[in-house]
Design an enzyme around this catalytic site. Structure first.
Site, PDB file in Angstrom:
ATOM      1  N   VAL A 252       0.837  -1.200   0.000  1.00  0.00           N
ATOM      2  CA  VAL A 252       0.000   0.000   0.000  1.00  0.00           C
ATOM      3  C   VAL A 252       0.875   1.253   0.000  1.00  0.00           C
ATOM      4  O   VAL A 252       0.379   2.359  -0.185  1.00  0.00           O
ATOM      5  CB  VAL A 252      -0.996  -0.019   1.194  1.00  0.00           C
ATOM      6  CG1 VAL A 252      -1.936  -1.216   1.069  1.00  0.00           C
ATOM      7  CG2 VAL A 252      -0.280  -0.027   2.529  1.00  0.00           C
TER       8      VAL A 252
ATOM      9  N   HIS B 294      -3.998  -4.098  -3.191  1.00  0.00           N
ATOM     10  CA  HIS B 294      -4.536  -3.877  -1.844  1.00  0.00           C
ATOM     11  C   HIS B 294      -4.738  -2.402  -1.504  1.00  0.00           C
ATOM     12  O   HIS B 294      -4.767  -2.032  -0.340  1.00  0.00           O
ATOM     13  CB  HIS B 294      -3.619  -4.548  -0.804  1.00  0.00           C
ATOM     14  CG  HIS B 294      -3.649  -6.039  -0.871  1.00  0.00           C
ATOM     15  ND1 HIS B 294      -2.723  -6.849  -0.265  1.00  0.00           N
ATOM     16  CD2 HIS B 294      -4.520  -6.881  -1.497  1.00  0.00           C
ATOM     17  CE1 HIS B 294      -3.012  -8.128  -0.512  1.00  0.00           C
ATOM     18  NE2 HIS B 294      -4.091  -8.163  -1.259  1.00  0.00           N
TER      19      HIS B 294
ATOM     20  N   CYS C 110     -20.667   6.510   2.143  1.00  0.00           N
ATOM     21  CA  CYS C 110     -21.191   6.729   0.784  1.00  0.00           C
ATOM     22  C   CYS C 110     -20.164   6.371  -0.293  1.00  0.00           C
ATOM     23  O   CYS C 110     -20.498   6.357  -1.467  1.00  0.00           O
ATOM     24  CB  CYS C 110     -21.679   8.169   0.609  1.00  0.00           C
ATOM     25  SG  CYS C 110     -20.346   9.386   0.518  1.00  0.00           S
TER      26      CYS C 110
ATOM     27  N   CYS D 235     -21.835  13.208   3.439  1.00  0.00           N
ATOM     28  CA  CYS D 235     -22.841  12.474   4.220  1.00  0.00           C
ATOM     29  C   CYS D 235     -22.519  12.388   5.707  1.00  0.00           C
ATOM     30  O   CYS D 235     -23.306  11.838   6.482  1.00  0.00           O
ATOM     31  CB  CYS D 235     -23.017  11.063   3.651  1.00  0.00           C
ATOM     32  SG  CYS D 235     -21.700   9.942   4.124  1.00  0.00           S
TER      33      CYS D 235
ATOM     34  N   SER E 127       4.948 -13.324   1.875  1.00  0.00           N
ATOM     35  CA  SER E 127       4.862 -14.574   2.631  1.00  0.00           C
ATOM     36  C   SER E 127       3.947 -15.568   1.922  1.00  0.00           C
ATOM     37  O   SER E 127       3.845 -16.711   2.337  1.00  0.00           O
ATOM     38  CB  SER E 127       4.334 -14.290   4.036  1.00  0.00           C
ATOM     39  OG  SER E 127       3.066 -13.681   3.937  1.00  0.00           O
TER      40      SER E 127
ATOM     41  N   PRO F 117      14.433 -13.852   1.661  1.00  0.00           N
ATOM     42  CA  PRO F 117      15.495 -14.419   2.512  1.00  0.00           C
ATOM     43  C   PRO F 117      14.971 -15.522   3.439  1.00  0.00           C
ATOM     44  O   PRO F 117      15.752 -16.327   3.930  1.00  0.00           O
ATOM     45  CB  PRO F 117      15.996 -13.219   3.333  1.00  0.00           C
ATOM     46  CG  PRO F 117      14.933 -12.179   3.220  1.00  0.00           C
ATOM     47  CD  PRO F 117      14.199 -12.432   1.937  1.00  0.00           C
TER      48      PRO F 117
ATOM     49  N   ALA G  12      15.822  -8.712  -1.302  1.00  0.00           N
ATOM     50  CA  ALA G  12      15.509  -8.208  -2.646  1.00  0.00           C
ATOM     51  C   ALA G  12      16.453  -7.087  -3.069  1.00  0.00           C
ATOM     52  O   ALA G  12      16.851  -7.004  -4.232  1.00  0.00           O
ATOM     53  CB  ALA G  12      14.064  -7.718  -2.677  1.00  0.00           C
TER      54      ALA G  12
HETATM   55  P1  NAD Z   1       4.151 -10.262   4.831  1.00  0.00           P
HETATM   56  O1  NAD Z   1       4.433  -9.286   5.893  1.00  0.00           O
HETATM   57  O2  NAD Z   1       3.160 -11.334   5.070  1.00  0.00           O
HETATM   58  O3  NAD Z   1       5.503 -11.012   4.423  1.00  0.00           O
HETATM   59  C1  NAD Z   1       6.669 -10.321   4.114  1.00  0.00           C
HETATM   60  C2  NAD Z   1       7.659 -11.293   3.499  1.00  0.00           C
HETATM   61  O4  NAD Z   1       8.806 -10.538   3.091  1.00  0.00           O
HETATM   62  C3  NAD Z   1       8.153 -12.376   4.444  1.00  0.00           C
HETATM   63  O5  NAD Z   1       8.019 -13.649   3.823  1.00  0.00           O
HETATM   64  C4  NAD Z   1       9.638 -12.020   4.643  1.00  0.00           C
HETATM   65  O6  NAD Z   1      10.456 -13.176   4.782  1.00  0.00           O
HETATM   66  C5  NAD Z   1       9.954 -11.296   3.375  1.00  0.00           C
HETATM   67  N1  NAD Z   1      11.089 -10.360   3.464  1.00  0.00           N
HETATM   68  C6  NAD Z   1      11.543  -9.683   4.561  1.00  0.00           C
HETATM   69  N2  NAD Z   1      12.586  -8.914   4.222  1.00  0.00           N
HETATM   70  C7  NAD Z   1      12.816  -9.113   2.890  1.00  0.00           C
HETATM   71  C8  NAD Z   1      13.761  -8.594   1.955  1.00  0.00           C
HETATM   72  N3  NAD Z   1      14.700  -7.720   2.331  1.00  0.00           N
HETATM   73  N4  NAD Z   1      13.696  -9.006   0.670  1.00  0.00           N
HETATM   74  C9  NAD Z   1      12.745  -9.899   0.263  1.00  0.00           C
HETATM   75  N5  NAD Z   1      11.822 -10.425   1.116  1.00  0.00           N
HETATM   76  C10 NAD Z   1      11.861 -10.032   2.404  1.00  0.00           C
HETATM   77  O7  NAD Z   1       3.780  -9.429   3.558  1.00  0.00           O
HETATM   78  P2  NAD Z   1       2.793  -9.716   2.349  1.00  0.00           P
HETATM   79  O8  NAD Z   1       2.997 -11.108   1.847  1.00  0.00           O
HETATM   80  O9  NAD Z   1       2.964  -8.562   1.446  1.00  0.00           O
HETATM   81  O10 NAD Z   1       1.303  -9.718   2.944  1.00  0.00           O
HETATM   82  C11 NAD Z   1       0.845  -8.914   3.959  1.00  0.00           C
HETATM   83  C12 NAD Z   1      -0.127  -7.802   3.616  1.00  0.00           C
HETATM   84  O11 NAD Z   1       0.368  -6.701   4.324  1.00  0.00           O
HETATM   85  C13 NAD Z   1      -0.205  -7.328   2.216  1.00  0.00           C
HETATM   86  O12 NAD Z   1      -1.505  -7.421   1.832  1.00  0.00           O
HETATM   87  C14 NAD Z   1       0.176  -5.843   2.228  1.00  0.00           C
HETATM   88  O13 NAD Z   1      -0.869  -5.072   1.654  1.00  0.00           O
HETATM   89  C15 NAD Z   1       0.260  -5.480   3.650  1.00  0.00           C
HETATM   90  N6  NAD Z   1       1.453  -4.678   4.033  1.00  0.00           N
HETATM   91  C16 NAD Z   1       1.968  -3.724   3.214  1.00  0.00           C
HETATM   92  C17 NAD Z   1       3.107  -3.018   3.587  1.00  0.00           C
HETATM   93  C18 NAD Z   1       3.644  -1.967   2.647  1.00  0.00           C
HETATM   94  O14 NAD Z   1       2.897  -1.415   1.840  1.00  0.00           O
HETATM   95  N7  NAD Z   1       4.947  -1.671   2.694  1.00  0.00           N
HETATM   96  C19 NAD Z   1       3.715  -3.264   4.806  1.00  0.00           C
HETATM   97  C20 NAD Z   1       3.162  -4.243   5.639  1.00  0.00           C
HETATM   98  C21 NAD Z   1       2.040  -4.943   5.236  1.00  0.00           C
HETATM   99 ZN    ZN Z   2     -19.906  10.034   2.664  1.00  0.00          ZN
END
Ligand code: NAD
Ligand code: ZN
Length: 262
Positions: free
Chosen positions: A119, A134, A145, A166, A205, A230, A249
């Site tokens: 997000v 998301h 609304c 609203c 994840s 990782p 990454a």
């Molecule tokens: P998650 O938190 O479930 O998983 C994060 C994954 O990233 C883990 O598997 C972890 O091992 C891995 N990770 C950690 N450091 C890393 C790196 N340096 N390089 C590569 N991978 C690494 O996240 P998700 O699967 O995106 O799902 C959770 C939900 O949380 C999503 O829907 C998302 O919208 C929301 N979210 C978004 C943010 C953001 O926008 N930055 C932050 C937190 C959660």
């Molecule tokens: Zn409204």
């Protein structure tokens, strides 16, 4: 500790080369990013324990449609706090590598579609175009609304804001657990996954559905699946993965994109 590229040189360079070969042979590539790609920018993932004020809540408990119905003020103030935390964060080498790749895709004679579960706006800040499954942290709309709320809301404002149309509560335009994904974004992401020859999952994840199903869809249609994480994901998703790059990454993507252009 997770391996880093510096201490697993030989194995990692072979793995990266095999990923590069697979990508070079592809026409359509779909990349799905998750919270992990922003971890190196200092934005905590959902699996990290929350700090400070919000320690006693889990993110899943708050990023939830029923939580907002029950206690809108609590959920709103959490998002305002999160916005404050994310506000000054900047893209890291992983985001920039994907931007470079997007810019070079035509010259490399393939198509690259970037889909994100994040997000935050770090893909856009680095200059990429991404499909947001998301929602977006910086947008708001009315919970009653549905009207978009275009005015900026200072992150210091923790009280609920009312809809000028609203009087309903303004909420962040984020897809919460229990809500549907935005139709068009989901259609485009499904199309990109289904038509991809290579599907790359980065920093997710693979637990949050339906987004996690994109890798399965790609695999069922014959794509090779590469994961960059990782902490390689376990369970069902693991059986899908053809090439596992178990590194941060921000380390692996710049090398990979650089080798693609050679
Ligand atoms: P998650 O938190 O479930 O998983 C994060 C994954 O990233 C883990 O598997 C972890 O091992 C891995 N990770 C950690 N450091 C890393 C790196 N340096 N390089 C590569 N991978 C690494 O996240 P998700 O699967 O995106 O799902 C959770 C939900 O949380 C999503 O829907 C998302 O919208 C929301 N979210 C978004 C943010 C953001 O926008 N930055 C932050 C937190 C959660
Ligand atoms: Zn409204």
């Amino acid at each position: 500790m997770s391996p880093s590229l510096t201490d697993t040189d030989k194995m990692s360079s072979e793995l990266i080369s095999s990923a590069v070969q697979v990508i070079k042979a592809a026409k359509n590539i779909c990349v799905l990013t998750g919270a992990g790609i922003s971890a190196e920018s200092g934005i905590p993932t959902f699996r990290d324990k929350q700090s400070g004020l919000w320690e006693r809540f889990s993110a899943e408990e708050l990023a939830n449609v029923t939580a907002f119905e029950r206690d809108p003020a609590l959920v709103w103030s959490w998002y305002q706090w999160r916005r404050g935390e994310v506000k000054d964060k900047q893209p890291n080498p992983a985001h920039f590598a994907l931007t470079t790749w997007q810019q070079q895709a035509e010259a490399l004679e393939h198509r690259l579609c970037l889909v994100t579960q994040n997000v935050d706006d770090l893909h856009e800040q680095s200059g990429s175009e991404a499909i947001h499954l998301h929602g977006e942290l910086w947008r708001n709309h009315c919970s009653s609304c549905g009207a978009p709320y275009e005015q900026d809301i200072d992150t210091q404002i923790t009280e609920l804001v009312s809809c000028p149309k609203c009087g309903g509560h303004i909420r962040p335009s984020i897809v919460w657990f229990g809500e549907m994904l935005p139709h068009q974004a989901w259609q485009s992401a499904q199309r990109a996954a289904a038509t991809s020859d290579v599907f790359i999952s980065i920093g997710t994840s693979s637990l949050v559905y339906p987004a996690a199903g994109l890798a399965q869809l790609a695999k069922a249609k014959g794509a090779m699946v590469i994961e960059i994480n990782p902490n390689p994901t376990g369970g069902q998703s693991n059986r899908l993965i053809d090439i596992q790059l178990p590194y941060p990454a921000g380390q692996v993507l710049p090398i990979l994109v650089n080798q693609l252009a050679r």
